[in-house]
Scaffold this active site. Structure first.
Site, PDB file in Angstrom:
ATOM      1  N   TYR A 151      -9.663  15.565  48.463  1.00  0.00           N
ATOM      2  CA  TYR A 151      -8.596  14.560  48.515  1.00  0.00           C
ATOM      3  C   TYR A 151      -8.546  13.909  49.902  1.00  0.00           C
ATOM      4  O   TYR A 151      -8.506  12.684  50.041  1.00  0.00           O
ATOM      5  CB  TYR A 151      -7.251  15.234  48.191  1.00  0.00           C
ATOM      6  CG  TYR A 151      -6.044  14.415  48.557  1.00  0.00           C
ATOM      7  CD1 TYR A 151      -5.619  13.372  47.740  1.00  0.00           C
ATOM      8  CD2 TYR A 151      -5.321  14.671  49.730  1.00  0.00           C
ATOM      9  CE1 TYR A 151      -4.511  12.606  48.082  1.00  0.00           C
ATOM     10  CE2 TYR A 151      -4.223  13.917  50.068  1.00  0.00           C
ATOM     11  CZ  TYR A 151      -3.816  12.887  49.243  1.00  0.00           C
ATOM     12  OH  TYR A 151      -2.729  12.136  49.587  1.00  0.00           O
TER      13      TYR A 151
HETATM   14  C1  UGA Z   1       1.270  16.914  50.467  1.00  0.00           C
HETATM   15  C2  UGA Z   1       0.956  15.931  49.313  1.00  0.00           C
HETATM   16  O1  UGA Z   1       0.870  16.621  48.081  1.00  0.00           O
HETATM   17  C3  UGA Z   1      -0.284  15.144  49.557  1.00  0.00           C
HETATM   18  O2  UGA Z   1      -0.422  14.166  48.533  1.00  0.00           O
HETATM   19  C4  UGA Z   1      -0.182  14.525  50.934  1.00  0.00           C
HETATM   20  O3  UGA Z   1      -1.231  13.712  51.190  1.00  0.00           O
HETATM   21  C5  UGA Z   1      -0.056  15.640  51.945  1.00  0.00           C
HETATM   22  O4  UGA Z   1       1.189  16.286  51.703  1.00  0.00           O
HETATM   23  C6  UGA Z   1      -0.080  15.136  53.377  1.00  0.00           C
HETATM   24  O5  UGA Z   1       0.732  15.512  54.200  1.00  0.00           O
HETATM   25  O6  UGA Z   1      -0.974  14.417  53.688  1.00  0.00           O
HETATM   26  P1  UGA Z   1       0.887  19.456  50.844  1.00  0.00           P
HETATM   27  O7  UGA Z   1       1.122  19.570  52.306  1.00  0.00           O
HETATM   28  O8  UGA Z   1      -0.071  20.426  50.232  1.00  0.00           O
HETATM   29  O9  UGA Z   1       0.378  18.018  50.424  1.00  0.00           O
HETATM   30  O10 UGA Z   1       2.329  19.525  50.166  1.00  0.00           O
HETATM   31  P2  UGA Z   1       3.079  20.592  49.269  1.00  0.00           P
HETATM   32  O11 UGA Z   1       2.558  20.611  47.870  1.00  0.00           O
HETATM   33  O12 UGA Z   1       4.523  20.321  49.406  1.00  0.00           O
HETATM   34  O13 UGA Z   1       2.689  22.013  49.900  1.00  0.00           O
HETATM   35  C7  UGA Z   1       3.216  22.455  51.127  1.00  0.00           C
HETATM   36  C8  UGA Z   1       2.754  23.878  51.376  1.00  0.00           C
HETATM   37  O14 UGA Z   1       3.322  24.727  50.382  1.00  0.00           O
HETATM   38  C9  UGA Z   1       1.239  24.067  51.272  1.00  0.00           C
HETATM   39  O15 UGA Z   1       0.826  24.916  52.285  1.00  0.00           O
HETATM   40  C10 UGA Z   1       1.024  24.739  49.928  1.00  0.00           C
HETATM   41  O16 UGA Z   1      -0.051  25.629  49.899  1.00  0.00           O
HETATM   42  C11 UGA Z   1       2.324  25.503  49.741  1.00  0.00           C
HETATM   43  N1  UGA Z   1       2.680  25.667  48.306  1.00  0.00           N
HETATM   44  C12 UGA Z   1       2.762  24.602  47.490  1.00  0.00           C
HETATM   45  C13 UGA Z   1       2.934  26.926  47.840  1.00  0.00           C
HETATM   46  O17 UGA Z   1       2.846  27.928  48.573  1.00  0.00           O
HETATM   47  N2  UGA Z   1       3.299  27.087  46.532  1.00  0.00           N
HETATM   48  C14 UGA Z   1       3.412  26.021  45.678  1.00  0.00           C
HETATM   49  O18 UGA Z   1       3.764  26.226  44.485  1.00  0.00           O
HETATM   50  C15 UGA Z   1       3.147  24.746  46.168  1.00  0.00           C
END
Ligand code: UGA
Length: 321
Positions: A151
């Site tokens: 991504y």
């Molecule tokens: C988010 C967005 O989904 C992306 O589209 C975006 O581009 C990205 O931010 C960005 O900053 O560029 P992400 O940081 O993975 O990605 O956002 P979350 O899904 O809110 O996850 C945050 C953290 O929580 C991650 O470390 C993930 O591993 C964790 N997480 C997420 C969990 O531990 N459990 C879950 O069920 C979901």
């Protein structure tokens, strides 16, 4: 021309919040969205319900890759390009081709359309995922970029394409690197959405890894504000970090939810997800200096607003059944 704008991905989480703000500010908004089924398209229609009948709002249900985007852009002052296949963890394997189509090919098509149209500015929605795993925190716009998810690779390709078309053809492009945006209408696959639903319904929260990973969470109205400021900006910088100034670990987020909702949820620790970076933290000094950007909503308030939104969402869904 001066008050016409185009928003791609308009029915999504950030797109719909941006459209509402633009309408409130008196802009004429053309919105394009293909309502992909990455998550329930019905939810995306609901995102637009406040503005769908507004006289200054027009929705085009098309895929950018198969429509006449040049014609649709025609006399827009600005294109806010939010259409994308989002989600870091799903971007491996067969799904990658969807990411290429939605994140790279669409961006190139819009840039081609803007080659002959220098009056229109392009605000490209990039992502903190372009940085990848790094010890250099906070992250600055000019540091080395090494995305660790497919991504992130596609979002970085989009950014590079913007730079190429700016340098070679004078297309007026700017890129915003958002850091994990949250708030009302957040995508259901994202951490806060999943955690809040589990906490409100007594379900199980799944943590990827040990929960000590950190994110610089950004409230959606601050991301919207950054888009508006970028449309009005005519300085020299072209890439901006947009972070919320609320860098915390996932475990700290759970503590906030326990205090605000209940302790009535189970936690399961799973393996770290491939493609996830350990930490993000935005240096927003360029956005502050150039755009006057400064995040207004802190994490406690932002989480409260998202919880409130999900309470209403779950209630109206129950009633609708
Ligand atoms: C988010 C967005 O989904 C992306 O589209 C975006 O581009 C990205 O931010 C960005 O900053 O560029 P992400 O940081 O993975 O990605 O956002 P979350 O899904 O809110 O996850 C945050 C953290 O929580 C991650 O470390 C993930 O591993 C964790 N997480 C997420 C969990 O531990 N459990 C879950 O069920 C979901």
């Amino acid at each position: 021309m001066d008050n016409r704008v185009l928003v791609t991905g308009a029915a999504g989480f950030i797109g719909s919040n941006l459209c509402e703000r633009l309408i409130a500010d008196g802009y004429y908004v053309t919105a394009i969205d293909s309502f992909t089924d990455y998550y329930d398209p019905g939810r995306k229609r609901m995102n637009l319900s406040n503005i769908i009948s507004h006289k200054n709002f027009e929705l085009i249900e098309e895929d950018i890759n198969s429509c006449d985007i040049r014609e649709i852009i025609s006399d827009s002052r600005c294109v806010f390009h939010l259409a994308a296949q989002a989600g870091v963890r799903m971007s491996w394997g067969k799904e990658f081709s969807v990411y290429v189509d939605s994140n790279i090919l669409t961006t190139q098509k819009i840039l081609e359309a803007l080659k002959e149209n220098k009056r229109t500015k392009l605000v490209y929605s990039s992502s903190s995922s372009v940085y990848g795993q790094t010890d250099k925190l906070p992250m600055c716009e000019d540091q080395i970029l090494k995305p660790v998810s497919p991504y992130g690779v596609t979002k970085l390709s989009g950014e590079h394409l913007c730079e190429l078309y700016r340098i070679n053809f004078g297309v007026n492009t700017l890129s915003l690197r958002y850091f994990t945006v949250y708030g009302p209408r957040q995508r259901p696959d994202m951490a806060f959405s999943r955690f809040i639903i589990a906490a409100l319904t007594g379900g199980e929260i799944e943590i990827y890894g040990d929960g000590r990973q950190t994110r610089d969470f950004t409230f959606v109205s601050d991301a919207v504000e950054a888009n508006i400021a970028t449309m009005q900006y005519d300085g020299k910088e072209t890439i901006f970090n947009i972070g919320g100034g609320s860098r915390v670990s996932v475990l700290e987020v759970l503590e906030i939810l326990k205090n605000r909702i209940s302790e009535n949820f189970d936690i399961a620790f799973l393996d770290r997800a491939k493609g996830d970076v350990l930490d993000t933290w935005a240096d927003t000094s360029v956005a502050k200096r150039e755009l006057g950007f400064s995040p207004r909503i802190d994490l406690e308030e932002g989480i409260e607003r998202e919880i409130e939104w999900y309470r209403n969402f779950l209630t109206s869904n129950k009633q609708g059944r």
